[in-house]
Design a protein around this motif. Structure first.
Motif, PDB file in Angstrom:
ATOM      1  N   VAL A 134      25.172 -17.868 -76.155  1.00  0.00           N
ATOM      2  CA  VAL A 134      26.010 -18.717 -77.039  1.00  0.00           C
ATOM      3  C   VAL A 134      25.307 -18.678 -78.282  1.00  0.00           C
ATOM      4  O   VAL A 134      24.709 -17.724 -78.437  1.00  0.00           O
ATOM      5  N   ASP A 135      25.912 -19.006 -79.133  1.00  0.00           N
ATOM      6  CA  ASP A 135      25.446 -19.068 -80.725  1.00  0.00           C
ATOM      7  C   ASP A 135      26.116 -17.912 -81.339  1.00  0.00           C
ATOM      8  O   ASP A 135      26.563 -16.876 -80.656  1.00  0.00           O
ATOM      9  N   ARG A 136      26.406 -17.936 -82.705  1.00  0.00           N
ATOM     10  CA  ARG A 136      26.902 -17.011 -83.787  1.00  0.00           C
ATOM     11  C   ARG A 136      28.460 -16.696 -83.446  1.00  0.00           C
ATOM     12  O   ARG A 136      29.208 -17.035 -84.262  1.00  0.00           O
ATOM     13  N   GLY A 137      28.713 -16.294 -82.270  1.00  0.00           N
ATOM     14  CA  GLY A 137      30.294 -15.841 -81.917  1.00  0.00           C
ATOM     15  C   GLY A 137      30.773 -17.306 -81.919  1.00  0.00           C
ATOM     16  O   GLY A 137      30.368 -18.203 -81.344  1.00  0.00           O
ATOM     17  N   SER A 138      32.218 -17.333 -82.266  1.00  0.00           N
ATOM     18  CA  SER A 138      32.717 -18.360 -82.360  1.00  0.00           C
ATOM     19  C   SER A 138      33.621 -19.077 -80.813  1.00  0.00           C
ATOM     20  O   SER A 138      34.595 -20.028 -81.200  1.00  0.00           O
ATOM     21  N   TRP A 139      33.318 -18.313 -79.907  1.00  0.00           N
ATOM     22  CA  TRP A 139      33.761 -18.633 -78.305  1.00  0.00           C
ATOM     23  C   TRP A 139      32.661 -19.046 -77.687  1.00  0.00           C
ATOM     24  O   TRP A 139      32.752 -18.380 -76.514  1.00  0.00           O
ATOM     25  N   SER A 140      31.773 -19.494 -78.035  1.00  0.00           N
ATOM     26  CA  SER A 140      30.715 -19.700 -77.190  1.00  0.00           C
ATOM     27  C   SER A 140      30.825 -20.934 -76.063  1.00  0.00           C
ATOM     28  O   SER A 140      30.381 -20.681 -74.999  1.00  0.00           O
ATOM     29  N   CYS A 141      31.602 -21.805 -76.184  1.00  0.00           N
ATOM     30  CA  CYS A 141      31.965 -22.694 -75.263  1.00  0.00           C
ATOM     31  C   CYS A 141      32.726 -21.873 -74.106  1.00  0.00           C
ATOM     32  O   CYS A 141      32.506 -22.017 -73.147  1.00  0.00           O
ATOM     33  N   GLN A 180      21.188 -25.824 -83.175  1.00  0.00           N
ATOM     34  CA  GLN A 180      21.552 -26.560 -84.296  1.00  0.00           C
ATOM     35  C   GLN A 180      21.692 -25.711 -85.654  1.00  0.00           C
ATOM     36  O   GLN A 180      22.500 -26.216 -86.487  1.00  0.00           O
ATOM     37  N   VAL A 181      21.224 -24.411 -85.459  1.00  0.00           N
ATOM     38  CA  VAL A 181      21.528 -23.639 -86.717  1.00  0.00           C
ATOM     39  C   VAL A 181      22.599 -22.777 -86.582  1.00  0.00           C
ATOM     40  O   VAL A 181      23.335 -22.533 -87.362  1.00  0.00           O
ATOM     41  N   TYR A 182      22.586 -22.145 -85.472  1.00  0.00           N
ATOM     42  CA  TYR A 182      23.586 -20.784 -85.549  1.00  0.00           C
ATOM     43  C   TYR A 182      24.901 -21.290 -84.583  1.00  0.00           C
ATOM     44  O   TYR A 182      25.695 -20.485 -84.252  1.00  0.00           O
ATOM     45  N   GLY A 183      25.428 -22.608 -84.678  1.00  0.00           N
ATOM     46  CA  GLY A 183      26.543 -22.809 -84.187  1.00  0.00           C
ATOM     47  C   GLY A 183      27.153 -23.530 -83.003  1.00  0.00           C
ATOM     48  O   GLY A 183      28.135 -24.210 -82.990  1.00  0.00           O
ATOM     49  N   PHE A 184      26.344 -23.431 -81.903  1.00  0.00           N
ATOM     50  CA  PHE A 184      26.823 -23.804 -80.580  1.00  0.00           C
ATOM     51  C   PHE A 184      26.940 -25.347 -80.661  1.00  0.00           C
ATOM     52  O   PHE A 184      27.803 -25.843 -80.146  1.00  0.00           O
ATOM     53  N   GLN A 185      25.876 -25.901 -81.121  1.00  0.00           N
ATOM     54  CA  GLN A 185      25.917 -27.406 -81.196  1.00  0.00           C
ATOM     55  C   GLN A 185      27.076 -27.842 -81.912  1.00  0.00           C
ATOM     56  O   GLN A 185      27.944 -28.806 -81.517  1.00  0.00           O
ATOM     57  N   SER A 186      27.483 -27.487 -83.041  1.00  0.00           N
ATOM     58  CA  SER A 186      28.612 -27.745 -83.777  1.00  0.00           C
ATOM     59  C   SER A 186      29.872 -27.448 -83.104  1.00  0.00           C
ATOM     60  O   SER A 186      30.954 -28.127 -83.188  1.00  0.00           O
ATOM     61  N   GLU A 187      29.976 -26.375 -82.488  1.00  0.00           N
ATOM     62  CA  GLU A 187      31.155 -25.994 -81.818  1.00  0.00           C
ATOM     63  C   GLU A 187      31.467 -26.812 -80.683  1.00  0.00           C
ATOM     64  O   GLU A 187      32.614 -27.156 -80.434  1.00  0.00           O
ATOM     65  N   VAL A 188      30.310 -27.135 -79.797  1.00  0.00           N
ATOM     66  CA  VAL A 188      30.693 -28.136 -78.659  1.00  0.00           C
ATOM     67  C   VAL A 188      31.196 -29.356 -79.410  1.00  0.00           C
ATOM     68  O   VAL A 188      32.130 -30.021 -78.915  1.00  0.00           O
ATOM     69  N   ASN A 215      26.022 -14.404 -56.621  1.00  0.00           N
ATOM     70  CA  ASN A 215      26.373 -13.001 -57.243  1.00  0.00           C
ATOM     71  C   ASN A 215      26.271 -13.138 -59.025  1.00  0.00           C
ATOM     72  O   ASN A 215      26.856 -12.257 -59.562  1.00  0.00           O
ATOM     73  N   LEU A 216      26.128 -14.419 -59.225  1.00  0.00           N
ATOM     74  CA  LEU A 216      26.076 -14.720 -61.032  1.00  0.00           C
ATOM     75  C   LEU A 216      24.769 -15.229 -61.197  1.00  0.00           C
ATOM     76  O   LEU A 216      24.720 -16.199 -60.578  1.00  0.00           O
ATOM     77  N   PHE A 217      24.137 -14.432 -62.055  1.00  0.00           N
ATOM     78  CA  PHE A 217      22.838 -15.109 -62.473  1.00  0.00           C
ATOM     79  C   PHE A 217      22.767 -14.993 -63.990  1.00  0.00           C
ATOM     80  O   PHE A 217      23.172 -14.255 -64.721  1.00  0.00           O
ATOM     81  N   ILE A 218      21.910 -16.137 -64.551  1.00  0.00           N
ATOM     82  CA  ILE A 218      21.571 -16.216 -65.799  1.00  0.00           C
ATOM     83  C   ILE A 218      20.287 -16.373 -66.341  1.00  0.00           C
ATOM     84  O   ILE A 218      19.606 -17.259 -65.638  1.00  0.00           O
ATOM     85  N   ASP A 219      19.609 -15.589 -66.950  1.00  0.00           N
ATOM     86  CA  ASP A 219      18.265 -15.750 -67.675  1.00  0.00           C
ATOM     87  C   ASP A 219      18.491 -16.462 -68.772  1.00  0.00           C
ATOM     88  O   ASP A 219      19.235 -16.332 -69.671  1.00  0.00           O
ATOM     89  N   ARG A 220      17.457 -17.508 -68.939  1.00  0.00           N
ATOM     90  CA  ARG A 220      17.386 -18.149 -70.455  1.00  0.00           C
ATOM     91  C   ARG A 220      17.002 -17.212 -71.481  1.00  0.00           C
ATOM     92  O   ARG A 220      16.171 -16.576 -71.451  1.00  0.00           O
ATOM     93  N   GLY A 221      17.596 -17.445 -72.709  1.00  0.00           N
ATOM     94  CA  GLY A 221      17.410 -16.679 -73.811  1.00  0.00           C
ATOM     95  C   GLY A 221      16.939 -17.380 -75.125  1.00  0.00           C
ATOM     96  O   GLY A 221      16.979 -18.808 -74.807  1.00  0.00           O
ATOM     97  N   ASN A 222      16.448 -16.877 -76.085  1.00  0.00           N
ATOM     98  CA  ASN A 222      15.800 -17.933 -76.929  1.00  0.00           C
ATOM     99  C   ASN A 222      16.983 -18.797 -77.730  1.00  0.00           C
ATOM    100  O   ASN A 222      16.600 -19.750 -78.512  1.00  0.00           O
ATOM    101  N   HIS A 223      18.213 -18.426 -77.454  1.00  0.00           N
ATOM    102  CA  HIS A 223      19.275 -19.064 -78.082  1.00  0.00           C
ATOM    103  C   HIS A 223      19.968 -20.179 -77.222  1.00  0.00           C
ATOM    104  O   HIS A 223      20.694 -20.979 -77.502  1.00  0.00           O
ATOM    105  N   GLU A 224      19.140 -20.194 -76.006  1.00  0.00           N
ATOM    106  CA  GLU A 224      19.781 -21.211 -75.220  1.00  0.00           C
ATOM    107  C   GLU A 224      18.535 -22.632 -75.469  1.00  0.00           C
ATOM    108  O   GLU A 224      17.909 -23.050 -74.338  1.00  0.00           O
ATOM    109  N   THR A 225      18.554 -22.915 -76.685  1.00  0.00           N
ATOM    110  CA  THR A 225      17.485 -23.982 -76.969  1.00  0.00           C
ATOM    111  C   THR A 225      18.053 -24.662 -78.228  1.00  0.00           C
ATOM    112  O   THR A 225      18.939 -24.288 -78.953  1.00  0.00           O
ATOM    113  N   ASP A 226      17.697 -26.025 -78.229  1.00  0.00           N
ATOM    114  CA  ASP A 226      17.954 -26.880 -79.071  1.00  0.00           C
ATOM    115  C   ASP A 226      18.013 -26.335 -80.757  1.00  0.00           C
ATOM    116  O   ASP A 226      18.914 -26.587 -81.462  1.00  0.00           O
TER     117      ASP A 226
END
Length: 508
Positions: free
Chosen positions: A280-287, A318-326, A303-314
């Motif tokens: 998520v974040d930056r790109g405009s289709w994070s949702c 708040q800065v890079y778009g995901f919160q505003s997009e949601v 068969n589908l796994f996700i590690d947490r990244g530094n952008h999966e954080t509040d």
């Protein structure tokens, strides 16, 4: 060379740096500014290099340059402005605001400083408000969802999607949600997203809640293996798959994520995917990316796994778009549900006891073991702490030099090939796989073949010239694991720019 000639040469280099800055070739700009500084260090040269580093989001280096500019000329206001922007990029909003108020005390009509002051004060108020809400809430936001009284909207989205069976069970204060996901639903959801539509809110809440429950039941270190691996432990997953594909950052680039599945194969019991954070974040289709990956996780939990990244954080959202997009596409409450689901994400994945995959990189201590990662209590904090293993797994970067050094980002650290070698030997690993940084070729193998960076957002933010890449892991007839890297180019997307939901860039 005379003093006048030295200054003239340095000014020429500064001009070349300015030209490259305008062309957005920040590496060349930094090189020219560095040459100018080596001839004749001035506050202006350091400030200009700080700006180029800010554009590359090397906020730690920008902070150092701004400090040097201020030391050389304490009256040079651009030095304070650059330092304020560097602080804001490092999520140190109070320090940033202090510098901006200093600028405005000397230049009260500076438009950029006034705008940054307004945005910083808004961000600080928002953080205080959200912290107050968190203190008041001693229950999970997901446990408070009332699906029984949540009505599906009677709109085009509802009519175009199949029914979604949602099951609720209550245990003490916990509410567990499960969803009977189908391939047909995912196909129709993708077509809905391509038409610019959103999910019915009840579906959206159910998908996030049910996926969070799956993540909650996984370990901090997920362990995967492939058929034929006689050394696989009982807790290893993906035992039916013939291939594991590791993807790096995708950053809301929905159409490129679809292309990954189209080019390299769909998720299935025979083909496992691992997305290594920053989806998520930056790109405009994070949702859309989040709902696609979450739905695939519900359909294929092994068969589908996700590690947490530094952008999966509040703080980043708040800065890079995901919160505003949601908020724009759904509700603020749904963002809080996503936030809680991110807190459930694993921090790292071990493939075949040979490949350790994490978003950032290695650690400030040589004593860290795989058991230390296994023992992380990711539910102890609402958000990852700013120091320790969790932070380092999300934030650190490799460097070519031996040893460790401060991070160019201003958060975390950088580690050299000797650090990687020691860690691999100590933990009996073949290779470290990480993401977190753009690579022009999509991937790069470093540290004498013991570390690979994989980045899966081609033409990143519609500005970089990079390819995307994935890493495929297979288990051969020689009874050994093998890795292979594949690259791909960006595909067209609708005419919505990246960062469309980033309302306040805080100066950078």
């Amino acid at each position: 060379m005379s003093e006048d000639l030295m200054l003239k040469k340095a000014e020429e280099l500064k001009k070349k740096g300015n030209d490259q800055l305008k062309k957005k070739d920040y590496d060349k700009a930094i090189d020219f500014y560095t040459q100018a500084i080596e001839i004749k260090p001035t506050a202006v040269f350091y400030s200009n290099r700080a700006q180029a580093n800010i554009k590359k989001e090397n906020f730690g280096l920008a902070l150092n340059d701004a400090n040097d500019a201020i030391k050389l000329n304490p009256q040079y206001l651009k030095g304070y402005y650059r330092r304020a922007v560097a602080y804001s990029g490092m999520i140190e909003y109070k320090n940033s605001l202090k510098d901006i108020k200093h600028v405005l005390s000397k230049a009260p009509n500076d438009k950029n400083a006034k705008k940054l002051e307004k945005n910083l004060e808004k961000m600080i108020r928002q953080i205080r408000f959200e912290q107050a809400i968190q203190v008041e809430e001693d229950r999970s936001i997901l446990d408070q969802l009332d699906f029984a009284n949540m009505l599906d909207e009677k709109n085009d989205s509802s009519n175009r999607l199949p029914e979604l069976d949602i099951h609720i069970t209550k245990e003490a204060k916990r509410q567990k949600v499960s969803v009977d996901m189908t391939f047909d639903y995912i196909e129709k959801m993708v077509e809905l997203f391509k038409d610019g539509k959103t999910l019915p809110k009840k579906h959206a809440y159910a998908i996030v809640s049910a996926t969070a429950e799956l993540f909650r039941n996984e370990k901090a270190l997920v362990e995967l293996s492939l058929p034929g691996d006689e050394n696989a432990k009982k807790n290893c997953r993906s035992a039916t798959a013939k291939k594991i594909t590791v993807c790096g950052d995708t950053h809301g680039q929905f159409y490129d994520v679809l292309n990954i599945f189209g080019k390299f194969g769909k998720v299935s019991p025979e083909h496992t995917y691992l997305f290594n954070g920053d989806f998520v974040d930056r790109g405009s289709w994070s949702c859309e990316v989040a709902f696609l990956l979450y739905s695939l996780k519900l359909l294929y939990p092994d068969n589908l796994f996700i590690d947490r990244g530094n952008h999966e954080t509040d703080d980043m959202n708040q800065v890079y778009g995901f919160q505003s997009e949601v908020k724009a596409k759904y509700t603020d409450r749904l963002f809080r549900c996503f936030s809680e689901s991110f807190n459930c994400l694993p921090y790292s994945t071990l493939i075949g006891h040979q490949y350790l995959v994490m978003h950032g990189g290695l650690f400030s201590s040589d004593d860290v073991t795989l058991d230390d990662i296994r023992n992380i209590d990711r539910f102890k904090h609402r958000q990852p702490p700013k120091e320790g293993l969790e932070m380092e797994l999300l934030w650190t970067d490799p460097q070519p030099a031996e040893g460790r050094s401060p991070s160019k980002r201003g958060i975390g650290l950088q580690f050299g090939p000797d650090v990687t070698k020691k860690f691999c030997e100590k933990n009996d690993l073949k290779m470290i796989i990480r993401s977190h940084e753009v690579r022009i070729g999509g991937y790069e193998i470093e540290h004498e073949g013991k570390l690979a960076t994989v980045f899966s957002a081609p033409h990143y933010c519609d500005s970089e010239t990079n390819l995307g890449a994935v890493m495929n892991v297979t288990f051969g007839s020689d009874l050994k694991y093998h890795e292979e890297f594949d690259t791909f180019e960006a595909v067209p997307h609708p005419d919505i720019p990246p960062m469309a939901y980033c309302q306040d860039r805080l100066g950078f």
